[in-house]
Design a protein around this motif. Structure first.
Motif, PDB file in Angstrom:
ATOM      1  N   MET A 115     -11.128  -1.703  -7.054  1.00  0.00           N
ATOM      2  CA  MET A 115     -10.348  -0.499  -6.779  1.00  0.00           C
ATOM      3  C   MET A 115      -9.115  -0.877  -5.959  1.00  0.00           C
ATOM      4  O   MET A 115      -9.222  -1.565  -4.946  1.00  0.00           O
ATOM      5  CB  MET A 115     -11.219   0.489  -5.989  1.00  0.00           C
ATOM      6  N   THR A 116      -7.916  -0.424  -6.392  1.00  0.00           N
ATOM      7  CA  THR A 116      -6.714  -0.740  -5.621  1.00  0.00           C
ATOM      8  C   THR A 116      -6.584   0.235  -4.458  1.00  0.00           C
ATOM      9  O   THR A 116      -6.805   1.440  -4.614  1.00  0.00           O
ATOM     10  CB  THR A 116      -5.438  -0.653  -6.490  1.00  0.00           C
ATOM     11  N   VAL A 117      -6.239  -0.311  -3.307  1.00  0.00           N
ATOM     12  CA  VAL A 117      -6.040   0.517  -2.120  1.00  0.00           C
ATOM     13  C   VAL A 117      -4.577   0.962  -2.122  1.00  0.00           C
ATOM     14  O   VAL A 117      -3.672   0.131  -2.182  1.00  0.00           O
ATOM     15  CB  VAL A 117      -6.371  -0.285  -0.834  1.00  0.00           C
ATOM     16  N   PRO A 118      -4.326   2.276  -2.091  1.00  0.00           N
ATOM     17  CA  PRO A 118      -2.942   2.738  -2.198  1.00  0.00           C
ATOM     18  C   PRO A 118      -2.108   2.465  -0.938  1.00  0.00           C
ATOM     19  O   PRO A 118      -2.638   2.122   0.113  1.00  0.00           O
ATOM     20  CB  PRO A 118      -3.083   4.253  -2.428  1.00  0.00           C
ATOM     21  N   ILE A 119      -0.802   2.637  -1.097  1.00  0.00           N
ATOM     22  CA  ILE A 119       0.155   2.515   0.001  1.00  0.00           C
ATOM     23  C   ILE A 119       0.506   3.929   0.450  1.00  0.00           C
ATOM     24  O   ILE A 119       0.820   4.790  -0.386  1.00  0.00           O
ATOM     25  CB  ILE A 119       1.423   1.766  -0.473  1.00  0.00           C
ATOM     26  N   ALA A 120       0.456   4.183   1.764  1.00  0.00           N
ATOM     27  CA  ALA A 120       0.786   5.518   2.280  1.00  0.00           C
ATOM     28  C   ALA A 120       2.260   5.581   2.655  1.00  0.00           C
ATOM     29  O   ALA A 120       2.812   4.631   3.217  1.00  0.00           O
ATOM     30  CB  ALA A 120      -0.067   5.834   3.501  1.00  0.00           C
ATOM     31  N   ILE A 121       2.894   6.696   2.325  1.00  0.00           N
ATOM     32  CA  ILE A 121       4.287   6.932   2.720  1.00  0.00           C
ATOM     33  C   ILE A 121       4.340   8.280   3.429  1.00  0.00           C
ATOM     34  O   ILE A 121       3.937   9.304   2.864  1.00  0.00           O
ATOM     35  CB  ILE A 121       5.227   6.927   1.492  1.00  0.00           C
ATOM     36  N   ILE A 122       4.821   8.256   4.674  1.00  0.00           N
ATOM     37  CA  ILE A 122       4.890   9.486   5.465  1.00  0.00           C
ATOM     38  C   ILE A 122       6.320   9.994   5.449  1.00  0.00           C
ATOM     39  O   ILE A 122       7.219   9.363   5.994  1.00  0.00           O
ATOM     40  CB  ILE A 122       4.414   9.229   6.911  1.00  0.00           C
ATOM     41  N   GLY A 123       6.511  11.136   4.783  1.00  0.00           N
ATOM     42  CA  GLY A 123       7.852  11.715   4.654  1.00  0.00           C
ATOM     43  C   GLY A 123       8.307  11.693   3.212  1.00  0.00           C
ATOM     44  O   GLY A 123       8.391  10.633   2.604  1.00  0.00           O
ATOM     45  N   ALA A 124       8.599  12.878   2.665  1.00  0.00           N
ATOM     46  CA  ALA A 124       9.008  12.971   1.256  1.00  0.00           C
ATOM     47  C   ALA A 124      10.451  13.443   1.137  1.00  0.00           C
ATOM     48  O   ALA A 124      10.795  14.264   0.290  1.00  0.00           O
ATOM     49  CB  ALA A 124       8.066  13.901   0.493  1.00  0.00           C
ATOM     50  N   GLY A 125      11.296  12.901   2.021  1.00  0.00           N
ATOM     51  CA  GLY A 125      12.733  13.087   1.862  1.00  0.00           C
ATOM     52  C   GLY A 125      13.252  12.005   0.923  1.00  0.00           C
ATOM     53  O   GLY A 125      12.470  11.313   0.250  1.00  0.00           O
ATOM     54  N   ILE A 126      14.558  11.818   0.896  1.00  0.00           N
ATOM     55  CA  ILE A 126      15.167  10.825  -0.012  1.00  0.00           C
ATOM     56  C   ILE A 126      14.636   9.414   0.265  1.00  0.00           C
ATOM     57  O   ILE A 126      14.309   8.675  -0.665  1.00  0.00           O
ATOM     58  CB  ILE A 126      16.704  10.860   0.130  1.00  0.00           C
ATOM     59  N   ALA A 127      14.524   9.018   1.541  1.00  0.00           N
ATOM     60  CA  ALA A 127      14.094   7.648   1.864  1.00  0.00           C
ATOM     61  C   ALA A 127      12.662   7.391   1.399  1.00  0.00           C
ATOM     62  O   ALA A 127      12.382   6.390   0.733  1.00  0.00           O
ATOM     63  CB  ALA A 127      14.222   7.390   3.370  1.00  0.00           C
ATOM     64  N   GLY A 128      11.748   8.297   1.746  1.00  0.00           N
ATOM     65  CA  GLY A 128      10.344   8.135   1.364  1.00  0.00           C
ATOM     66  C   GLY A 128      10.159   8.120  -0.136  1.00  0.00           C
ATOM     67  O   GLY A 128       9.399   7.307  -0.681  1.00  0.00           O
ATOM     68  N   LEU A 129      10.874   9.001  -0.836  1.00  0.00           N
ATOM     69  CA  LEU A 129      10.738   9.072  -2.297  1.00  0.00           C
ATOM     70  C   LEU A 129      11.395   7.883  -2.988  1.00  0.00           C
ATOM     71  O   LEU A 129      10.925   7.423  -4.027  1.00  0.00           O
ATOM     72  CB  LEU A 129      11.306  10.389  -2.822  1.00  0.00           C
ATOM     73  N   SER A 130      12.471   7.375  -2.388  1.00  0.00           N
ATOM     74  CA  SER A 130      13.128   6.174  -2.929  1.00  0.00           C
ATOM     75  C   SER A 130      12.156   4.992  -2.875  1.00  0.00           C
ATOM     76  O   SER A 130      11.978   4.258  -3.857  1.00  0.00           O
ATOM     77  CB  SER A 130      14.393   5.881  -2.117  1.00  0.00           C
ATOM     78  N   ALA A 131      11.490   4.831  -1.720  1.00  0.00           N
ATOM     79  CA  ALA A 131      10.492   3.754  -1.563  1.00  0.00           C
ATOM     80  C   ALA A 131       9.324   3.967  -2.526  1.00  0.00           C
ATOM     81  O   ALA A 131       8.862   3.027  -3.187  1.00  0.00           O
ATOM     82  CB  ALA A 131       9.994   3.714  -0.119  1.00  0.00           C
ATOM     83  N   ALA A 132       8.873   5.215  -2.628  1.00  0.00           N
ATOM     84  CA  ALA A 132       7.723   5.534  -3.489  1.00  0.00           C
ATOM     85  C   ALA A 132       8.001   5.183  -4.944  1.00  0.00           C
ATOM     86  O   ALA A 132       7.168   4.582  -5.631  1.00  0.00           O
ATOM     87  CB  ALA A 132       7.367   7.015  -3.363  1.00  0.00           C
ATOM     88  N   ARG A 133       9.188   5.545  -5.413  1.00  0.00           N
ATOM     89  CA  ARG A 133       9.527   5.274  -6.813  1.00  0.00           C
ATOM     90  C   ARG A 133       9.659   3.778  -7.091  1.00  0.00           C
ATOM     91  O   ARG A 133       9.226   3.288  -8.138  1.00  0.00           O
ATOM     92  CB  ARG A 133      10.813   6.006  -7.195  1.00  0.00           C
TER      93      ARG A 133
END
Length: 328
Positions: free
Chosen positions: A1-19
């Motif tokens: 099972m892959t352990v996910p990466i958490a991102i705190i904050g769904a503004g432009i910076a957080g979503l840019s990293a997420a994508r």
């Protein structure tokens, strides 16, 4: 099972990293304290239509961001705004033409982050207060004392003052974030039944409590009725009046707006005020992103670069790049 990466904050910076991480094959899980994505790029739905209370527009200079914005345009998330711009100084209004391309989300600013979020996993209305490091993984504690995890890495993509507390486990990162000063901005929206008789769509203001004003209804995709305007107070005025009641903020900024217009403005049929406590960093930095690769803790945001939308996006890309590099 892959352990996910958490991102705190769904503004432009957080979503840019997420994508960027998602594109590289990693599983991400986002958390945001608001009810929707976007941070300062969000829009407010109101009885006067949709209002951009935070970022008013953005520009693209860096080649990577230019390419990204072109993709957003192809997807219909953004449109070019060609406002008739003015400067107001010493009581004088003068046209302020320039060659910059100004972009806005379409049909509202939040269309961009909504598009970026796509089908990624997110917990809205979830304020993360603590990061707890176990032997190998991270767990996140929220304001209701619920625990989330495990996560292999954590990216903190919030304004610097909020990031400082979350980065306590990495004192070097925390002290860097703690040194960043962010300026507040009071924003006021006004709606008028009949359009105000002015050619102006946007104005850079000096010598006034106001710093900027825009005809929100002049942006592509927005409702044209009623005639909606967004006013931003200057950082100095916002600091001095940080705890002023919203009614008083509306009254004072509406007064400054009426004075600047040089003609009698009717009473608005609608008004609202919003305080951005961390509107923008006071100074630009060149960190790109902050990283403690050994701990698996990263931070990004406009405060790591220029304070602009482009800076936020580039910072998210940089955080993702460093994380991916560490995993290779």
């Amino acid at each position: 099972m892959t352990v996910p990466i958490a991102i705190i904050g769904a503004g432009i910076a957080g979503l840019s990293a997420a994508r960027a991480l998602h594109k590289a094959g990693h599983t991400v899980h986002l958390f945001d304290k608001s009810r929707g994505s976007g941070g300062r790029m969000s829009s407010k739905r109101s009885e006067a239509g949709s209002l951009d209370l935070g970022a008013q527009y953005f520009t693209a200079r860096d080649r990577r961001f230019v390419d990204e914005v072109q993709q957003w345009q192809a997807l219909g998330w953004v449109a070019e705004w060609e406002p008739r711009l003015y400067n107001h100084k010493d009581g004088q209004l003068t046209p302020s033409p320039d060659e910059q391309t100004r972009w806005v989300g379409s049909p509202r600013m939040s269309a961009i982050t909504r598009g970026m979020l796509g089908h990624l996993t997110i917990n809205f209305a979830c304020r993360i207060t603590d990061l707890i490091r176990g032997e190998k993984h991270w767990h996140l504690l929220d304001a209701d004392e619920c625990s989330h995890g495990p996560f292999s890495h954590v990216i903190v993509a919030t304004p610097a003052p909020q990031a400082t507390a979350l980065l306590a486990g990495a004192p070097k990162l925390a002290s860097t974030a703690a040194g960043v000063k962010m300026d507040p901005t009071w924003a006021v929206a006004l709606a008028f039944e009949t359009p105000l008789e002015t050619k102006m769509d946007g104005c850079f203001v000096q010598d006034s409590p106001l710093d900027w004003l825009a005809r929100n209804s002049s942006k592509p995709g927005r409702e044209h009725k009623p005639d909606t305007w967004v006013l931003h107070a200057s950082s100095a005025w916002s600091k001095q009046n940080l705890d002023l009641p919203k009614e008083a903020v509306i009254e004072q900024l509406h007064g400054a707006f009426a004075e600047l217009m040089h003609f009698p403005t009717p009473a608005p049929i609608f008004s609202l005020a919003h305080r951005w406590l961390y509107a923008r960093p006071s100074t630009a930095h060149e960190w790109g992103a902050l990283a403690d690769a050994d701990l698996g803790l990263y931070a990004c945001g406009d405060w790591c670069l220029s304070g602009r939308v482009e800076g936020a996006w580039l910072s998210g890309q940089e955080a993702a790049r460093r994380l991916i590099e560490h995993l290779q």
